[in-house]
Scaffold this motif. Structure first.
Motif, PDB file in Angstrom:
ATOM      1  N   LEU A  55      -5.136  69.232 -51.582  1.00 25.63           N
ATOM      2  CA  LEU A  55      -5.750  70.431 -50.781  1.00 25.63           C
ATOM      3  C   LEU A  55      -5.493  71.885 -51.061  1.00 25.63           C
ATOM      4  O   LEU A  55      -6.212  72.850 -51.399  1.00 25.63           O
ATOM      5  CB  LEU A  55      -5.354  70.446 -49.449  1.00 25.63           C
ATOM      6  CG  LEU A  55      -5.891  71.323 -48.384  1.00 25.63           C
ATOM      7  CD1 LEU A  55      -7.501  71.248 -48.497  1.00 25.63           C
ATOM      8  CD2 LEU A  55      -5.449  70.909 -47.018  1.00 25.63           C
ATOM      9  N   PHE A  56      -4.173  72.037 -51.545  1.00 26.60           N
ATOM     10  CA  PHE A  56      -3.728  73.334 -51.990  1.00 26.60           C
ATOM     11  C   PHE A  56      -4.419  73.582 -53.340  1.00 26.60           C
ATOM     12  O   PHE A  56      -5.017  74.898 -53.483  1.00 26.60           O
ATOM     13  CB  PHE A  56      -2.395  73.643 -52.117  1.00 26.60           C
ATOM     14  CG  PHE A  56      -1.676  74.808 -52.807  1.00 26.60           C
ATOM     15  CD1 PHE A  56      -1.725  76.150 -51.951  1.00 26.60           C
ATOM     16  CD2 PHE A  56      -1.525  74.704 -54.227  1.00 26.60           C
ATOM     17  CE1 PHE A  56      -1.365  77.033 -52.499  1.00 26.60           C
ATOM     18  CE2 PHE A  56      -0.939  76.173 -54.625  1.00 26.60           C
ATOM     19  CZ  PHE A  56      -0.883  77.223 -53.546  1.00 26.60           C
ATOM     20  N   MET A  57      -4.633  72.705 -54.353  1.00 20.52           N
ATOM     21  CA  MET A  57      -5.018  73.102 -55.647  1.00 20.52           C
ATOM     22  C   MET A  57      -6.794  73.130 -55.326  1.00 20.52           C
ATOM     23  O   MET A  57      -7.230  74.196 -56.014  1.00 20.52           O
ATOM     24  CB  MET A  57      -4.759  72.003 -56.537  1.00 20.52           C
ATOM     25  CG  MET A  57      -3.237  72.025 -56.844  1.00 20.52           C
ATOM     26  SD  MET A  57      -2.694  73.312 -57.365  1.00 20.52           S
ATOM     27  CE  MET A  57      -3.228  73.675 -58.852  1.00 20.52           C
ATOM     28  N   VAL A  58      -7.391  72.524 -54.791  1.00 19.25           N
ATOM     29  CA  VAL A  58      -8.808  72.617 -54.346  1.00 19.25           C
ATOM     30  C   VAL A  58      -8.888  73.980 -53.993  1.00 19.25           C
ATOM     31  O   VAL A  58      -9.864  74.788 -54.218  1.00 19.25           O
ATOM     32  CB  VAL A  58      -9.158  71.543 -53.557  1.00 19.25           C
ATOM     33  CG1 VAL A  58     -10.679  71.974 -53.209  1.00 19.25           C
ATOM     34  CG2 VAL A  58      -9.233  70.170 -54.357  1.00 19.25           C
ATOM     35  N   LEU A  59      -8.235  74.437 -52.844  1.00 17.79           N
ATOM     36  CA  LEU A  59      -8.582  75.803 -52.122  1.00 17.79           C
ATOM     37  C   LEU A  59      -8.156  76.804 -53.163  1.00 17.79           C
ATOM     38  O   LEU A  59      -9.016  77.769 -53.216  1.00 17.79           O
ATOM     39  CB  LEU A  59      -7.521  75.634 -50.983  1.00 17.79           C
ATOM     40  CG  LEU A  59      -7.574  76.832 -49.957  1.00 17.79           C
ATOM     41  CD1 LEU A  59      -8.990  76.736 -49.298  1.00 17.79           C
ATOM     42  CD2 LEU A  59      -6.683  76.536 -48.848  1.00 17.79           C
ATOM     43  N   SER A  60      -7.004  76.531 -54.015  1.00 15.29           N
ATOM     44  CA  SER A  60      -6.739  77.556 -55.164  1.00 15.29           C
ATOM     45  C   SER A  60      -8.153  77.985 -56.077  1.00 15.29           C
ATOM     46  O   SER A  60      -8.213  78.943 -56.445  1.00 15.29           O
ATOM     47  CB  SER A  60      -5.442  77.278 -55.863  1.00 15.29           C
ATOM     48  OG  SER A  60      -4.304  77.332 -55.012  1.00 15.29           O
ATOM     49  N   ASP A  61      -8.582  76.521 -56.367  1.00 15.16           N
ATOM     50  CA  ASP A  61      -9.784  76.627 -57.205  1.00 15.16           C
ATOM     51  C   ASP A  61     -10.976  77.538 -56.568  1.00 15.16           C
ATOM     52  O   ASP A  61     -11.569  78.334 -57.056  1.00 15.16           O
ATOM     53  CB  ASP A  61     -10.202  75.434 -57.520  1.00 15.16           C
ATOM     54  CG  ASP A  61      -9.229  74.699 -58.612  1.00 15.16           C
ATOM     55  OD1 ASP A  61      -8.406  75.400 -59.244  1.00 15.16           O
ATOM     56  OD2 ASP A  61      -9.076  73.443 -58.557  1.00 15.16           O
ATOM     57  N   LEU A  62     -11.296  77.184 -55.494  1.00 14.71           N
ATOM     58  CA  LEU A  62     -12.128  77.881 -54.742  1.00 14.71           C
ATOM     59  C   LEU A  62     -12.028  79.427 -54.728  1.00 14.71           C
ATOM     60  O   LEU A  62     -13.105  80.200 -54.788  1.00 14.71           O
ATOM     61  CB  LEU A  62     -12.224  77.328 -53.225  1.00 14.71           C
ATOM     62  CG  LEU A  62     -12.944  75.971 -53.183  1.00 14.71           C
ATOM     63  CD1 LEU A  62     -12.753  75.494 -51.656  1.00 14.71           C
ATOM     64  CD2 LEU A  62     -14.252  75.755 -53.377  1.00 14.71           C
ATOM     65  N   ILE A  63     -10.725  79.769 -54.354  1.00 24.44           N
ATOM     66  CA  ILE A  63     -10.471  81.133 -54.193  1.00 24.44           C
ATOM     67  C   ILE A  63     -10.559  81.902 -55.742  1.00 24.44           C
ATOM     68  O   ILE A  63     -11.098  83.031 -55.775  1.00 24.44           O
ATOM     69  CB  ILE A  63      -8.741  81.584 -53.539  1.00 24.44           C
ATOM     70  CG1 ILE A  63      -8.934  81.133 -52.196  1.00 24.44           C
ATOM     71  CG2 ILE A  63      -8.534  82.878 -53.601  1.00 24.44           C
ATOM     72  CD1 ILE A  63      -7.410  80.722 -51.719  1.00 24.44           C
ATOM     73  N   TYR A  64     -10.154  81.474 -56.557  1.00 20.32           N
ATOM     74  CA  TYR A  64     -10.157  81.729 -57.900  1.00 20.32           C
ATOM     75  C   TYR A  64     -11.463  81.976 -58.398  1.00 20.32           C
ATOM     76  O   TYR A  64     -11.916  83.094 -58.874  1.00 20.32           O
ATOM     77  CB  TYR A  64      -9.563  80.678 -58.956  1.00 20.32           C
ATOM     78  CG  TYR A  64      -9.438  81.035 -60.200  1.00 20.32           C
ATOM     79  CD1 TYR A  64      -8.884  82.255 -60.951  1.00 20.32           C
ATOM     80  CD2 TYR A  64     -10.288  80.616 -61.365  1.00 20.32           C
ATOM     81  CE1 TYR A  64      -8.812  82.700 -62.254  1.00 20.32           C
ATOM     82  CE2 TYR A  64     -10.606  80.796 -62.654  1.00 20.32           C
ATOM     83  CZ  TYR A  64      -9.606  81.934 -63.048  1.00 20.32           C
ATOM     84  OH  TYR A  64      -9.832  82.437 -64.552  1.00 20.32           O
ATOM     85  N   ALA A  65     -12.200  80.954 -58.083  1.00 19.96           N
ATOM     86  CA  ALA A  65     -13.913  81.136 -58.379  1.00 19.96           C
ATOM     87  C   ALA A  65     -14.425  82.263 -57.595  1.00 19.96           C
ATOM     88  O   ALA A  65     -15.215  83.115 -58.304  1.00 19.96           O
ATOM     89  CB  ALA A  65     -14.689  79.807 -57.920  1.00 19.96           C
ATOM     90  N   HIS A  70     -16.243  88.300 -57.662  1.00 19.57           N
ATOM     91  CA  HIS A  70     -16.259  89.258 -56.777  1.00 19.57           C
ATOM     92  C   HIS A  70     -15.152  90.295 -57.258  1.00 19.57           C
ATOM     93  O   HIS A  70     -15.419  91.562 -56.976  1.00 19.57           O
ATOM     94  CB  HIS A  70     -16.168  89.114 -55.263  1.00 19.57           C
ATOM     95  CG  HIS A  70     -17.215  88.147 -54.832  1.00 19.57           C
ATOM     96  ND1 HIS A  70     -17.543  86.942 -54.807  1.00 19.57           N
ATOM     97  CD2 HIS A  70     -18.371  88.802 -54.295  1.00 19.57           C
ATOM     98  CE1 HIS A  70     -18.500  86.568 -54.250  1.00 19.57           C
ATOM     99  NE2 HIS A  70     -19.118  87.554 -53.894  1.00 19.57           N
ATOM    100  N   TYR A  71     -14.262  89.965 -57.886  1.00 18.41           N
ATOM    101  CA  TYR A  71     -13.107  90.823 -58.462  1.00 18.41           C
ATOM    102  C   TYR A  71     -12.870  90.268 -60.016  1.00 18.41           C
ATOM    103  O   TYR A  71     -11.661  90.097 -60.003  1.00 18.41           O
ATOM    104  CB  TYR A  71     -11.844  90.690 -57.465  1.00 18.41           C
ATOM    105  CG  TYR A  71     -12.117  90.798 -55.894  1.00 18.41           C
ATOM    106  CD1 TYR A  71     -12.568  92.124 -55.519  1.00 18.41           C
ATOM    107  CD2 TYR A  71     -12.076  89.792 -54.958  1.00 18.41           C
ATOM    108  CE1 TYR A  71     -12.878  92.013 -54.140  1.00 18.41           C
ATOM    109  CE2 TYR A  71     -12.286  89.705 -53.823  1.00 18.41           C
ATOM    110  CZ  TYR A  71     -12.830  91.165 -53.216  1.00 18.41           C
ATOM    111  OH  TYR A  71     -13.062  91.303 -51.880  1.00 18.41           O
ATOM    112  N   PRO A  72     -13.405  90.569 -60.695  1.00 19.23           N
ATOM    113  CA  PRO A  72     -13.346  90.025 -62.239  1.00 19.23           C
ATOM    114  C   PRO A  72     -12.180  91.197 -62.722  1.00 19.23           C
ATOM    115  O   PRO A  72     -12.149  92.494 -62.411  1.00 19.23           O
ATOM    116  CB  PRO A  72     -14.564  90.343 -62.907  1.00 19.23           C
ATOM    117  CG  PRO A  72     -15.635  91.248 -62.131  1.00 19.23           C
ATOM    118  CD  PRO A  72     -14.939  91.135 -60.526  1.00 19.23           C
TER     119      PRO A  72
END
Length: 135
Positions: A55-65, A70-72
């Protein structure tokens, strides 16, 4: 509707309502996602043996995307990130057991050697950052 999808749809709706985990479209979604990721991080979910690591890794991927859209961040290499973290934590080259000896750290910082997957895992765990920060 496909019979296999009905239970997934029902569970997904409930999961989103309870957790707030969903595609991040707004700053409010982003805040909710980062708050949950922080809570998971505090609970130790970065550890692969933790029951909520996935769950943490999936959430991290969503945040990263979302961050990439939005903040390249242009031009930040893994070595640049390592230098930044060393500076922020007032660390010297011989204080990074996640990488190895001072000479290995020196070779990485000078560009003669690359960070390995194991280095990145160790560094991301130590500093509480996504492994993606080093790519």
């Amino acid at each position: 509707m496909n019979a296999l999808l009905a239970p997934v749809f029902d569970a997904w709706e409930t999961f989103q309502e309870i957790s707030g985990v969903r595609h991040i479209e707004t700053e409010a979604d982003y805040t909710e996602a980062t708050d949950l990721a922080d809570a998971l991080l505090d609970d130790g979910a970065m550890d692969e043996a933790h029951p909520q690591h996935s769950l943490f890794m999936v959430l991290s991927d969503l945040i990263y995307a979302y961050d990439q859209t939005h903040y390249p961040q242009q031009g930040v290499s893994g070595v640049d990130m390592l230098r930044f973290l060393m500076e922020q934590h007032d660390l010297r080259q011989n204080q990074l057991p996640e990488i190895g000896t001072q000479s290995v750290v020196s070779e990485i910082l000078s560009g003669r050697r690359d960070l390995t997957v194991n280095h990145i895992r160790g560094l991301s765990k130590r500093f509480g950052v996504s492994p993606a920060a080093f790519f």
